[in-house]
Enzyme design. Structure first.
Site, short mmCIF file in Angstrom:
data_model
loop_
_atom_site.label_atom_id
_atom_site.label_comp_id
_atom_site.label_asym_id
_atom_site.label_seq_id
_atom_site.Cartn_x
_atom_site.Cartn_y
_atom_site.Cartn_z
N ALA A 182 13.43 2.14 -24.99
CA ALA A 182 12.26 1.61 -24.29
C ALA A 182 12.28 2.02 -22.82
O ALA A 182 11.25 2.38 -22.25
CB ALA A 182 12.21 0.09 -24.42
N ASP A 183 13.44 1.96 -22.19
CA ASP A 183 13.57 2.39 -20.80
C ASP A 183 13.21 3.87 -20.64
O ASP A 183 12.45 4.25 -19.75
CB ASP A 183 15.01 2.17 -20.31
CG ASP A 183 15.29 0.74 -19.93
OD1 ASP A 183 14.37 0.05 -19.45
OD2 ASP A 183 16.44 0.30 -20.11
#
Length: 414
Positions: A182-183
């Site tokens: 996600a990052d």
């Protein structure tokens, strides 16, 4: 000998210049924001990283492992940047940050709207100072809506997105992806959206507000699983990666080590059976199309599993490479970094940092055959703390205004 000392050495150089002259003021910490600005820096942007007075970027404390006192997580996200410290808790620090924003093309923050307004760094405030500014926010849930003020990490966003629900074996608990997906994907969105806004600004002369939500980014990442559900009503479940829409697309054991195998179209399907000496199996009735093969998947998987167990991984990978059949090993990180072609391409390298060699992972994108991006190594904490804001950019347009701002005390000098 440590692996670090075996890496190809890359000296600092000119790097890429596609974004040369673009000034990025980066207030982000941890991974998503710094990864986005890393991509911009690798493409040639002049990135100034603003860190907290006490401790700096959160990743500076993420360890062990550390290398010469520096966090290796931090070192993975911050090359090609300059770094300074500003105490944004102080009015003088906030005023300095706004002055720096006047000289910037892009400002990137990973603070919620409430915090941005408290610091005077929200889009409305900075747009009034610099109408050309591209204002980028990356948060867990976006700047609007009922969850806008909630904190978020990669783990939380992965859980919301459904990717954890679909990762792992059917009879085992949900699993996080093995890298901060996600990052990193949100960081790519930062870079992508910024480039689009810079291109538009070249036509209009006006900046934009960009709002990147990690949860929304991950929801888009799940599109190939979401759309089939929406169109069919069939809820996908955790299966250890054996439920692909492609009939044969999974891990198989060999006589020694497992391999991945993807028979993604009719031609590859038949090449596989020709290569293993059983052409008739692939041509039998009921196997003509992917849809038919999916119906017969259990029987096909059993046949392939029995076959591949008879020889070693090396045998099968050599045979499949000869016949252009998509397959590969399941590498550990230690094996990945020893991959000879990737090393030759400059994907993994070492460079000279303030205290010795520093490992890096390259951009991996070639421009006219070249992919060397290194202009300078990640800034050390000692150097960051001692660097003056006057070194942010050569001859900043707002230098005269900056010189008039005095901190409240020596201790809090930005």
């Amino acid at each position: 000998m440590s692996t670090l000392k075996t890496l190809p050495y890359q000296a600092t150089g000119d790097g890429l210049s596609y974004l040369k002259g673009v000034r990025v003021l980066d207030f982000t910490t941890s991974v998503a924001g710094p990864y986005g600005t890393l991509l911009l820096a690798d493409l040639g942007a002049e990135v100034v990283k603003v860190e907290k007075k006490r401790g700096g970027d959160d990743t500076r404390a993420w360890g062990p492992p550390f290398l010469d006192g520096e966090s290796l997580w931090y070192l993975s996200m911050n090359r090609n940047k300059r770094s300074i410290t500003i105490d944004l808790a102080q009015p003088e620090g906030q005023a300095l940050a706004r002055e720096l924003a006047k000289a910037a093309d892009v400002v990137v923050l990973n603070a919620t709207q409430r915090v941005q307004k408290k610091l005077g760094l929200d889009h409305a405030a900075l747009k009034a100072l610099n109408p050309r500014l591209i204002h980028v926010s990356v948060t867990g849930f976006g700047l609007q809506g009922p969850r806008a003020d909630l904190p978020c990490y990669d783990l939380i966003a992965e859980g919301y997105s459904g990717v954890m629900h679909l990762t792992g074996e059917a009879d085992r608990p949900p699993q996080k992806v093995g890298t901060p997906a996600a990052d990193l994907l949100a960081g790519q969105d930062i870079a992508l959206a910024t480039l689009a806004a810079l291109l538009e600004r070249g036509r209009t002369g006006v900046g934009r507000q960009i709002d990147v939500s990690m949860v929304a980014t991950m929801a888009r990442f799940m599109s190939p699983r979401i759309v089939p559900y929406l169109g069919s009503g069939e809820t996908p479940c955790r299966s250890g990666g054996t439920d692909s829409v492609i009939s044969i697309y999974q891990v198989f054991d060999t006589a020694d080590h497992p391999i991945t195998l993807g028979l993604g179209n009719d031609a590859i399907w038949q090449r596989f059976w020709d290569a293993v000496g059983r052409p008739g199996f692939g041509r039998q009735p009921g196997f003509e199309t992917n849809a038919l093969r999916r119906q017969a998947r259990p029987a096909i998987v059993r046949a392939i599993a029995e076959l591949l167990a008879t020889q070693t991984r090396a045998h099968w990978l050599a045979l499949f490479a000869q016949h252009r059949i998509p397959s590969g090993p399941i590498n550990g990180i230690d094996q990945l970094v020893e991959d000879a072609p990737l090393r030759e391409e400059g994907m993994f390298f070492a460079t000279e940092g303030p205290r010795g060699l520093v490992p890096q992972v390259g951009l991996g994108i070639r421009f006219d055959g070249e992919s060397a991006v290194l202009r300078h190594p990640p800034p050390s904490w000692d150097k960051t703390r001692s660097r003056s804001w006057r070194t942010c950019w050569p001859c900043p347009p707002s230098a005269s205004r900056l010189s008039s701002i005095q901190p409240s005390s020596k201790k809090e000098t930005p």
